[in-house]
Design an enzyme around this catalytic site. Structure first.
Site, mmCIF file in Angstrom:
data_model
loop_
_atom_site.group_PDB
_atom_site.id
_atom_site.type_symbol
_atom_site.label_atom_id
_atom_site.label_comp_id
_atom_site.label_asym_id
_atom_site.label_seq_id
_atom_site.Cartn_x
_atom_site.Cartn_y
_atom_site.Cartn_z
ATOM 1 C CD1 TRP A 75 -3.252 0.791 0.641
ATOM 2 C CD2 TRP A 75 -2.062 2.259 1.819
ATOM 3 N NE1 TRP A 75 -4.048 1.896 0.854
ATOM 4 C CE2 TRP A 75 -3.328 2.818 1.573
ATOM 5 C CE3 TRP A 75 -1.125 3.014 2.539
ATOM 6 C CZ2 TRP A 75 -3.693 4.079 2.017
ATOM 7 C CZ3 TRP A 75 -1.489 4.271 2.978
ATOM 8 C CH2 TRP A 75 -2.769 4.797 2.720
ATOM 9 C CD GLU A 476 -19.651 3.788 10.475
ATOM 10 O OE1 GLU A 476 -19.542 2.684 9.921
ATOM 11 O OE2 GLU A 476 -18.663 4.528 10.682
ATOM 12 C CE LYS A 480 -18.770 1.034 7.460
ATOM 13 N NZ LYS A 480 -17.735 1.951 7.973
ATOM 14 C CG HIS A 499 -25.667 26.730 13.755
ATOM 15 N ND1 HIS A 499 -25.596 27.945 14.390
ATOM 16 C CD2 HIS A 499 -26.642 26.031 14.392
ATOM 17 C CE1 HIS A 499 -26.466 27.986 15.383
ATOM 18 N NE2 HIS A 499 -27.115 26.841 15.408
#
Length: 604
Positions: A75, A476, A480, A499
């Site tokens: 990697w 989360e 994903k 906001h």
């Protein structure tokens, strides 16, 4: 991150190593290679960019022979993913595979250049072979040359060395990155983790921080960081081959989403005994005054959810930190603090470094999926999540199992501190025991979620909204989606809409609202109405009562089974996962191995 495998065997090792590297694909990679010492004691290597099938094709046309070898899936960190930069690296008679980052490689490279060394790659790893080769030229043995080279390295690394003329020698070293030794019958193996070695042996020795190992087919000699012989245990590690097979599913991620009711049931069976929660006695919640939770990525969102549970149920103040930021701000750790570290792999470099920062200051607890991992071994208390091997890079069943263990910890803390009664605990546990069944019902809506996901896949930007304990789940869900579909997505607390984020809302931006009918439901619906008033497309994920009250005007409503409010984040993780999965399938991305991502981040 990168995957390492090494074999001293009785048979030709090239096909064995390719199969072992396939079991490490889940870690993420962009090139691969192997090197062998053949029967004439010659060292040769083959490398290819892209998937392992490219290396396999190369080996058909340019085969490698030999019963000793090392292999690697890379990697990219230093240098682009090219054949030249792919491992194994070689200099003269030595080849090396490396996981990690050598922090002082620039200084060493200049020193070696001044000594006449010529470098071909852009990597930090090449200085390891060049340095080792220089020591060999000075007359040192392979073992001593490797030892001297390792002593000059600064940073994090797992290494395996192979030498020309040495068909019965591997040298391995570990500092900061995990590495395991496998024991066979007249054979010995090296791997980044036990999964790589699963079909070869179930007898594993985990190298500890600073260890060096000198391996032959008949001996394994391990030395600690001070050079003293170390007696590391051989563990029997059982990994069911079914856990690393897709079992008829198109992707590992689909399989792992579908496994969640089963693995959560396994976790509950492990920790729940009738109407009581069975946790290690060392966790004395009565004396704990504060909890510091540290994690990365999806595990960080599990910790943010658990903060709501611990504070509301047990009345314990909780701080949650991203591991990569935690130790650099040098946070003070007060007395009676529980430092809780959450990591799927148990090898996350930043989380492990934060654990070591806290080790002398607080009780250390870990929530991991690998009981033999560094984080598990270095903690005072380890709570396994029992999710089984998770191969897909995007965490699914590990996340919900983390949530399950964390909510059990919060309930136990609340009961031990007198905040809930025996009857309250029994009621909550009964509800929790029903959760796997409700998750099965949620999974039956996969096709309906897929239809919505195909429309989400057409968007360039997506917003996720949630309030209270659903806010971390919104983040989360966004993670994903961006991980595997490459769609830009952000999760916000619903109350923050005005906001800033509402400026992004138009008819092209789907807004996914996680809103079961709880105490904050009316406020979330009000925020949702603001989106629809501005032409925004709302996908509402709610329960039957919420759908009855708020589905009018939404682009689509997905209805989840009813579940006790406390456990809603666990259940609602499923539609978020399925939405991301089906969007990625619709876009044709690599679901299990998304670009640029690694399963286990073992370098900082």
């Amino acid at each position: 991150m990168c995957g390492i495998v090494g074999v001293l065997g009785k048979h030709e090792v090239a096909p064995i190593m390719v199969e072992a590297l396939k079991r490490l694909e889940y870690r993420g990679y962009d090139s691969a290679g192997i090197a062998t010492v053949n029967d004439e004691a010659h060292l040769e290597r083959r490398r290819a960019v892209g998937k392992l099938v490219n290396l396999s094709d190369l080996l058909v046309h340019e085969p490698l022979t030999g019963k000793a070898g090392i292999g690697h899936t890379r990697w990219a960190t230093h240098g682009a993913p090219t054949v030249t930069n792919a491992h194994p690296h070689r200099s003269g008679p030595v080849a090396v595979v490396h996981n990690g980052i050598i922090e002082n490689f620039r200084e060493l490279r200049e020193e070696l250049r001044a000594d006449g060394a010529i470098f071909e790659t852009d990597t930090d790893t090449e200085i390891i072979v060049a340095l080792t080769n220089r020591f060999l030229d000075q007359g040192l043995s392979p073992r001593d040359a490797a030892e001297q080279a390792i002593a000059r390295l600064e940073g994090a690394f797992a290494l395996s060395f192979l030498f020309e003329g040495e068909a019965d020698l591997l040298i391995a070293a570990r500092k900061g990155s995990p590495l395991a030794v496998g024991h066979g019958d007249g054979e010995v193996y090296v791997g980044s983790d036990a999964i790589a070695l699963a079909p070869l042996t179930d007898r594993i020795t985990y190298l500890e921080e600073g260890d060096r190992a000198v391996l032959t087919r008949d001996s394994v000699d391990i030395f600690d960081a001070e050079g003293r012989r170390a007696n590391r245990a051989i563990r029997t590690v059982k990994i069911d081959a079914a856990h690393i097979d897709k079992a008829g599913h198109k992707h590992f991620m689909a399989k792992e989403i579908a496994e969640q009711p089963t693995v959560i049931g396994d976790a509950l069976a492990h920790y729940v005994d009738g109407s009581r929660i069975d946790l290690p006695e060392a966790l004395d919640f009565k004396r704990i005054e504060r909890i510091t939770m540290v994690a990365c990525g999806t595990a960080f969102y599990a910790c943010l959810t658990a903060k709501y549970w611990f504070e509301r149920l047990a009345g314990i103040p909780v701080e949650v930190d991203i591991a990569s930021e935690f130790r650099y701000r040098e946070p003070p750790i007060g007395p009676n603090t529980l430092a809780l570290f959450v990591s799927q792999s148990g090898e996350t470099a930043d989380t492990l470094a934060a654990l070591r920062y806290c080790a002398a200051q607080a009780q250390i607890a870990a929530v991991t999926n690998v009981e033999t991992s560094s984080i598990a071994r270095e903690s005072d208390v380890n709570l396994p999540i029992l999710a089984g091997a998770e191969i897909g890079v995007a965490s699914t069943k590990a996340f919900t199992c983390q949530l399950t263990v964390l909510v059990l910890m919060a309930l136990k803390a609340a009961h031990d501190r007198g905040r809930i009664t025996d009857a309250d605990l029994a009621e909550n546990l009964a509800e929790l025991q029903s959760l796997p069944g409700r998750m099965n019902l949620a999974l039956t809506q996969s096709e309906q979620i897929a239809a919505a996901a195909r429309r989400v896949a057409e968007a360039q930007d997506v917003l996720f909204l949630g309030r209270g304990q659903m806010y971390p789940l919104a983040m989360e869900g966004a993670l994903k989606l961006k991980e595997i579909s490459y769609i830009h997505a952000e999760g916000y607390a619903s109350g923050e809409l005005k906001h800033g984020p509402i400026a992004l809302v138009d008819k092209t931006v789907p807004v996914i609202v996680m809103a079961p009918q709880d105490a904050l439901f009316d406020k979330t619906v009000s925020n949702m109405q603001e989106v629809m008033a501005r032409g925004g497309k709302v996908l509402l994920i709610t329960d039957p009562a919420g759908a009855k009250l708020a589905s009018e005007g939404t682009w689509q409503t997905l209805v989840m089974p009813e579940v006790a409010t406390l456990f809603e984040p666990i259940l609602y993780a499923l539609p978020a996962q399925l939405l991301a999965y089906h969007a990625a399938v619709a876009k044709g991305t690599d679901v299990d191995q998304p670009r640029n991502l690694a399963k286990s981040v073992t370098v900082e």
